[in-house]
Design a protein around this motif. Structure first.
Motif, short mmCIF file in Angstrom:
data_model
loop_
_atom_site.label_atom_id
_atom_site.label_comp_id
_atom_site.label_asym_id
_atom_site.label_seq_id
_atom_site.Cartn_x
_atom_site.Cartn_y
_atom_site.Cartn_z
N ALA A 34 0.83 -1.20 0.00
CA ALA A 34 0.00 0.00 0.00
C ALA A 34 0.87 1.26 0.00
CB ALA A 34 -0.94 -0.02 1.20
N ALA A 35 1.93 1.26 0.79
CA ALA A 35 2.82 2.43 0.86
C ALA A 35 3.51 2.66 -0.48
CB ALA A 35 3.86 2.23 1.96
N GLN A 36 3.92 1.58 -1.13
CA GLN A 36 4.56 1.72 -2.43
C GLN A 36 3.58 2.26 -3.47
OE1 GLN A 36 5.86 -2.40 -2.64
NE2 GLN A 36 8.01 -1.76 -2.54
N ILE A 37 2.35 1.82 -3.41
CA ILE A 37 1.35 2.31 -4.36
C ILE A 37 1.08 3.79 -4.12
CG2 ILE A 37 -1.09 2.18 -5.00
CD1 ILE A 37 -0.83 -0.83 -4.98
N GLU A 38 0.98 4.21 -2.87
CA GLU A 38 0.76 5.63 -2.57
C GLU A 38 1.91 6.48 -3.11
OE1 GLU A 38 -1.95 7.17 -1.51
OE2 GLU A 38 -2.90 5.20 -1.55
N SER A 39 3.12 6.01 -2.91
CA SER A 39 4.30 6.72 -3.41
C SER A 39 4.30 6.75 -4.94
CB SER A 39 5.57 6.04 -2.88
OG SER A 39 6.72 6.66 -3.40
N LEU A 40 3.97 5.64 -5.52
CA LEU A 40 3.90 5.54 -6.98
C LEU A 40 2.83 6.47 -7.54
CD1 LEU A 40 4.76 4.16 -9.62
CD2 LEU A 40 3.15 2.34 -9.08
N LEU A 41 1.67 6.51 -6.90
CA LEU A 41 0.61 7.40 -7.36
C LEU A 41 1.03 8.86 -7.32
CD1 LEU A 41 -2.61 5.82 -5.81
CD2 LEU A 41 -2.22 6.32 -8.23
N ALA A 42 1.70 9.26 -6.25
CA ALA A 42 2.15 10.65 -6.14
C ALA A 42 3.15 10.99 -7.24
CB ALA A 42 2.78 10.89 -4.77
N SER A 43 4.09 10.10 -7.47
CA SER A 43 5.09 10.31 -8.52
C SER A 43 4.43 10.32 -9.91
CB SER A 43 6.15 9.23 -8.44
OG SER A 43 7.09 9.37 -9.48
N PHE A 44 3.53 9.37 -10.12
CA PHE A 44 2.83 9.27 -11.41
C PHE A 44 2.03 10.54 -11.70
CE2 PHE A 44 -1.04 7.93 -13.76
CZ PHE A 44 -0.43 7.62 -14.96
N ARG A 45 1.29 11.00 -10.70
CA ARG A 45 0.47 12.21 -10.89
C ARG A 45 1.34 13.41 -11.24
NH1 ARG A 45 -3.28 10.27 -6.21
NH2 ARG A 45 -5.12 9.63 -7.40
N ALA A 46 2.48 13.55 -10.59
CA ALA A 46 3.37 14.68 -10.88
C ALA A 46 3.91 14.59 -12.31
CB ALA A 46 4.53 14.71 -9.88
N ARG A 47 4.33 13.41 -12.69
CA ARG A 47 4.91 13.25 -14.03
C ARG A 47 3.86 13.39 -15.12
NH1 ARG A 47 10.10 10.35 -13.72
NH2 ARG A 47 10.54 10.14 -11.51
N VAL A 48 2.70 12.82 -14.89
CA VAL A 48 1.66 12.87 -15.91
C VAL A 48 1.11 14.29 -16.02
CG1 VAL A 48 -0.51 12.27 -14.74
CG2 VAL A 48 0.04 11.27 -16.93
N GLY A 49 1.14 15.02 -14.92
CA GLY A 49 0.72 16.42 -14.97
C GLY A 49 1.59 17.23 -15.93
N ALA A 50 2.89 16.97 -15.88
CA ALA A 50 3.81 17.65 -16.80
C ALA A 50 3.52 17.25 -18.25
CB ALA A 50 5.26 17.33 -16.43
N SER A 51 3.21 15.99 -18.46
CA SER A 51 2.89 15.53 -19.82
C SER A 51 1.59 16.14 -20.32
CB SER A 51 2.78 14.00 -19.85
OG SER A 51 4.03 13.42 -19.57
N MET A 52 0.61 16.25 -19.44
CA MET A 52 -0.65 16.88 -19.84
C MET A 52 -0.44 18.35 -20.19
SD MET A 52 -3.09 14.73 -20.06
CE MET A 52 -4.43 15.90 -20.26
N GLN A 53 0.41 19.03 -19.42
CA GLN A 53 0.70 20.42 -19.72
C GLN A 53 1.36 20.54 -21.09
OE1 GLN A 53 -0.25 23.17 -17.87
NE2 GLN A 53 0.32 24.15 -19.79
N TYR A 54 2.28 19.63 -21.39
CA TYR A 54 2.93 19.63 -22.70
C TYR A 54 1.90 19.41 -23.80
CZ TYR A 54 5.58 18.25 -26.76
OH TYR A 54 6.06 18.16 -28.04
N ALA A 55 0.97 18.48 -23.58
CA ALA A 55 -0.06 18.20 -24.59
C ALA A 55 -0.90 19.43 -24.85
CB ALA A 55 -0.94 17.03 -24.14
N GLU A 56 -1.17 20.19 -23.81
CA GLU A 56 -1.92 21.44 -23.97
C GLU A 56 -1.09 22.48 -24.71
OE1 GLU A 56 -5.09 22.34 -23.21
OE2 GLU A 56 -5.49 20.27 -22.60
#
Length: 103
Positions: free
Chosen positions: A46-68
């Motif tokens: 569970a802790a690894q998934i929470e950490s992964l989710l936080a990292s994923f959201r940050a990285r994907v946010g940058a990708s979404m901004q690029y797409a925009e």
């Protein structure tokens, strides 16, 4: 000497073959990544998934901004959001199932 129609047909055939190869390579990549995710998610705590989710959201946010910023087609952005939501949901559902299975 080829006619204009024959030259156009040859160009179209080359284009279709090129796109077919690119789509095939992309599809194969998606299958491999999907199977990797299916294999890895059940192994995470569970802790690894929470950490992964936080990292994923940050990285994907940058990708979404690029797409925009790059004015990617609407379909690209919509599909990206759909896939992000699906992956996050699967991670959270798996997280809950593992937590409830543990004493």
């Amino acid at each position: 000497m080829p006619t204009n129609d024959e030259l156009l047909l040859q160009s179209m055939t080359t284009l279709v073959n090129s796109h077919s190869k690119a789509v095939s390579r992309f599809g194969a990549s998606v299958v491999v990544m999907s199977k990797f995710i299916e294999a890895v998610l059940p192994l995470l705590t569970a802790a690894q998934i929470e950490s992964l989710l936080a990292s994923f959201r940050a990285r994907v946010g940058a990708s979404m901004q690029y797409a925009e910023d790059a004015t990617m087609p609407r379909e690209f952005r919509e599909t990206m959001l759909e896939q992000i939501d699906l992956l996050v949901h699967n991670m959270q559902v798996g997280h809950g199932a593992r937590d409830s299975a543990r004493p």
